[in-house]
Structure formats: structure tokens, C-alpha cells
Write an enzyme that holds these catalytic residues in place. Sequence first.
Site, PDB file in Angstrom:
ATOM      1  N   PRO A  97       0.812  -1.216   0.000  1.00  0.00           N
ATOM      2  CA  PRO A  97       0.000   0.000   0.000  1.00  0.00           C
ATOM      3  C   PRO A  97       0.848   1.270   0.000  1.00  0.00           C
ATOM      4  O   PRO A  97       0.320   2.361  -0.226  1.00  0.00           O
ATOM      5  CB  PRO A  97      -0.857  -0.125   1.260  1.00  0.00           C
ATOM      6  CG  PRO A  97      -0.219  -1.184   2.081  1.00  0.00           C
ATOM      7  CD  PRO A  97       0.577  -2.047   1.173  1.00  0.00           C
ATOM      8  N   GLU A 114       3.198  -9.363   7.901  1.00  0.00           N
ATOM      9  CA  GLU A 114       3.131  -7.901   8.034  1.00  0.00           C
ATOM     10  C   GLU A 114       3.947  -7.214   6.944  1.00  0.00           C
ATOM     11  O   GLU A 114       3.959  -5.988   6.835  1.00  0.00           O
ATOM     12  CB  GLU A 114       3.648  -7.433   9.396  1.00  0.00           C
ATOM     13  CG  GLU A 114       3.003  -8.127  10.588  1.00  0.00           C
ATOM     14  CD  GLU A 114       1.494  -8.185  10.488  1.00  0.00           C
ATOM     15  OE1 GLU A 114       0.871  -7.119  10.338  1.00  0.00           O
ATOM     16  OE2 GLU A 114       0.931  -9.311  10.552  1.00  0.00           O
ATOM     17  N   ARG A 150      -4.432  -9.138 -21.168  1.00  0.00           N
ATOM     18  CA  ARG A 150      -5.519  -8.845 -22.093  1.00  0.00           C
ATOM     19  C   ARG A 150      -5.150  -7.782 -23.118  1.00  0.00           C
ATOM     20  O   ARG A 150      -5.867  -7.616 -24.109  1.00  0.00           O
ATOM     21  CB  ARG A 150      -6.790  -8.458 -21.333  1.00  0.00           C
ATOM     22  CG  ARG A 150      -6.637  -7.213 -20.496  1.00  0.00           C
ATOM     23  CD  ARG A 150      -7.892  -6.900 -19.730  1.00  0.00           C
ATOM     24  NE  ARG A 150      -8.988  -6.462 -20.607  1.00  0.00           N
ATOM     25  CZ  ARG A 150      -9.009  -5.305 -21.248  1.00  0.00           C
ATOM     26  NH1 ARG A 150      -8.006  -4.454 -21.144  1.00  0.00           N
ATOM     27  NH2 ARG A 150     -10.028  -4.985 -22.014  1.00  0.00           N
ATOM     28  N   ASP A 172     -12.634   0.274 -25.366  1.00  0.00           N
ATOM     29  CA  ASP A 172     -12.529   0.043 -23.945  1.00  0.00           C
ATOM     30  C   ASP A 172     -12.754   1.322 -23.174  1.00  0.00           C
ATOM     31  O   ASP A 172     -12.201   2.346 -23.515  1.00  0.00           O
ATOM     32  CB  ASP A 172     -11.094  -0.388 -23.617  1.00  0.00           C
ATOM     33  CG  ASP A 172     -11.074  -1.744 -22.989  1.00  0.00           C
ATOM     34  OD1 ASP A 172     -12.137  -2.201 -22.582  1.00  0.00           O
ATOM     35  OD2 ASP A 172      -9.982  -2.324 -22.925  1.00  0.00           O
TER      36      ASP A 172
HETATM   37  N1  4FN Z   1      -0.894  -5.495   2.082  1.00  0.00           N
HETATM   38  C1  4FN Z   1      -2.847  -0.281   4.976  1.00  0.00           C
HETATM   39  C2  4FN Z   1      -1.930   0.138   5.913  1.00  0.00           C
HETATM   40  C3  4FN Z   1      -0.974  -0.728   6.405  1.00  0.00           C
HETATM   41  C4  4FN Z   1      -0.918  -2.054   5.957  1.00  0.00           C
HETATM   42  C5  4FN Z   1      -1.834  -2.472   5.024  1.00  0.00           C
HETATM   43  C6  4FN Z   1      -1.797  -3.874   4.489  1.00  0.00           C
HETATM   44  C7  4FN Z   1      -0.074  -7.686   2.614  1.00  0.00           C
HETATM   45  C8  4FN Z   1       2.354  -7.928   3.074  1.00  0.00           C
HETATM   46  C9  4FN Z   1       1.367  -5.643   2.938  1.00  0.00           C
HETATM   47  C10 4FN Z   1      -2.633  -3.853   0.591  1.00  0.00           C
HETATM   48  C11 4FN Z   1      -3.425  -2.977  -0.141  1.00  0.00           C
HETATM   49  C12 4FN Z   1      -3.198  -2.741  -1.448  1.00  0.00           C
HETATM   50  C13 4FN Z   1      -0.345  -4.601  -2.243  1.00  0.00           C
HETATM   51  C14 4FN Z   1      -2.789  -1.607   4.508  1.00  0.00           C
HETATM   52  C15 4FN Z   1      -1.304  -4.204  -1.346  1.00  0.00           C
HETATM   53  C16 4FN Z   1      -1.551  -4.470  -0.001  1.00  0.00           C
HETATM   54  C17 4FN Z   1      -2.117  -3.348  -2.051  1.00  0.00           C
HETATM   55  C18 4FN Z   1      -0.661  -5.368   0.768  1.00  0.00           C
HETATM   56  C19 4FN Z   1       0.966  -8.512   3.282  1.00  0.00           C
HETATM   57  C20 4FN Z   1       2.385  -6.517   3.616  1.00  0.00           C
HETATM   58  C21 4FN Z   1      -0.048  -6.219   2.998  1.00  0.00           C
HETATM   59  C22 4FN Z   1      -3.734   0.848   2.942  1.00  0.00           C
HETATM   60  C23 4FN Z   1      -5.279   0.188   4.716  1.00  0.00           C
HETATM   61  C24 4FN Z   1      -3.728   2.063   5.062  1.00  0.00           C
HETATM   62  C25 4FN Z   1      -0.637  -6.056   4.406  1.00  0.00           C
HETATM   63  C26 4FN Z   1      -3.888   0.689   4.437  1.00  0.00           C
HETATM   64  N2  4FN Z   1      -1.656  -3.264  -3.313  1.00  0.00           N
HETATM   65  N3  4FN Z   1      -0.745  -4.681   4.835  1.00  0.00           N
HETATM   66  O1  4FN Z   1      -2.673  -4.246   3.770  1.00  0.00           O
HETATM   67  O2  4FN Z   1       0.247  -5.950   0.231  1.00  0.00           O
HETATM   68  O3  4FN Z   1      -0.595  -4.009  -3.427  1.00  0.00           O
END
Ligand code: 4FN
Length: 270
Positions: free
Chosen positions: A103, A130, A168, A183
Amino acid sequence: MAVRFDVVTLFPELFAPFQNVGVTRRAFETRAVDVRLWPLREHAEGVYRRVDDRPFGGGPGMVMLVEPLVRCLAAIRADQAAPASPSSAQPPGQRLPVIWFSPAGQRLTQRRVQQMAEGPGAVLVCGRYEGVDQRFIDAHVDEELSLGDYVLSGGELPALTLIDAVARLQPGVLHDAASHEQDSFSDGLLDCPHYSRPEVLPAAAVGAEGGADLPVPPVLMSGHHAQIARWRREQQLALTARRRPELIEAARARGELSKKDEDFLRGLTL
Ligand code: 4FN
């Protein structure tokens, strides 16, 4: 050129089903998109094949260890230089960028998808727990990408999303080339509504017994192609102005709104 994705993941089984269905299947069959899965656990050591450990400094959850990731990346680099199965050797000097999904990354856009669709590909690292030890990101990650602001349990769905969006766009994957241009988002606006048979839907068919039947907008049955195109354009403009006004602004900034479009938008009550 084929687009090659090397995917580092603890759950390679999540990727297989997507390669066997739908419009993207052809992209994989023709090897226009070449996905190689790298199960991270195979690069872990010891009886327990650990890929994660507790965070220094304390706190909840687990952190992905650097060393299995680095060993896995080395195996990927070796295979990219001299592939075990052919067709995806990178031209010498090419180093596919390493993408980490989180994120904290830049939001994935159709523009970035289009760039990626032109090749040569990337190494996609999917996080779990995490996240990963920051030293892996600092040393090896070239680009961070995010799908949006919500908590996910891993980077696999973001990786699949990117692969799907790239697949795609490969030539010959969509049935007609016109699908590309028409599209939604190839012109940066939301899509117009779509209708198909029957021409008049009995109210009962949508559970509105006794209500009015639901005809298709008459212009679509008129056979008047210019009027149909104008109606669709205006449907796009109206929906986009109401739901995603920032996309109207962006289209305007790119000079993609005609005088007719601007006149229509001015007359619109939001
Ligand atoms: N997520 C937030 C804040 C802190 C942590 C997270 C979270 C998956 C490995 C990252 C999440 C969202 C969109 C990858 C979220 C994405 C991920 C993504 C992601 C496990 C660590 C984690 C955004 C809510 C403030 C877990 C927010 N796009 N940590 O989700 O990988 O690509």
C-alpha cells in the site's frame, strides 16, 4: 516481445487457475505472457524452511526474511540469463525490474499497465504476514505498486491483477482489435451502459410485476451509427462527470474533449 513475469510467492497455487480461463488464457497459451512461479519456500533453509520471523523491536505478526528472498532472486536472475526453458532469455544487459506490491507504492494505473504490456516484464514479489524486512526493499526493489487503500493478506491478488491487465492487452488476445479502442479507460472515461436482447424486457423479468416494461434506449435500435456514437459518448461523459469528475479534468488536460463534449458537459446537471 513476450512479457515475462517471474512471481515470487508463498502460494504459487493461487496463480494456476487464472492461466486456464477467459480471455487471458490465449495470452498464456501463445506465450505472449510468460508467467514463471518461484515458490519462496523452496529457497528457505533448515528443517522448518522458515521464510518469516518475529519483528525486532517487538509487536504483532511476522516479517518475511531477507535471505530466502535474495536466494530466490538469484535463482531468477540465473534463469533469466540462461533459461531452463527457452523463449524468455532477456537480451543481454536487460535486468527485469523488481516490483514489490504494497500500500506504500504508487497506484497501479492503466498507463503503467500499457507500458508493461510492451515488455519485457518484471519480477513480482508478493508479500505475506506484516511485510518484508526493509533491507530487501532497499537493496532489491525497483518499484513499489499498490492497488488501493485497504488491508490485504498478501501481494498475490495485486500481482494477478497486474498480470491480468497486461495479458488482455497482448495482440490477438481480445477478439477484435476495436475492443481495445472502445474500452472504457482507453479514452480515460468510464464506459457507456450496454444493452442486449431482449429489446423489451418484461417488468416481471426483474421482479417488478405490474410495473413498466423495460425497453432498450431507442437510439440503439435506430441503426443510425453517428447518433449511436454520440449517445454513447454523452453517456460516458455524464457518468464520468457525476462519479469520477477528476477523470473529466484529466481528459480535458490531455486535450481529449471536443467542443461538442464541452457544450454537453456545460448543460449537464451534476
Ligand atoms: N498489504 C494499509 C496500511 C498498512 C498495511 C496495510 C496492508 C499484505 C504484506 C502488505 C494492501 C493494499 C493494497 C499490495 C494496509 C497491497 C496491499 C495493495 C498489501 C501482506 C504486507 C499487505 C492501505 C489500509 C492504510 C498487508 C492501508 N496493493 N498490509 O494491507 O500488500 O498491493
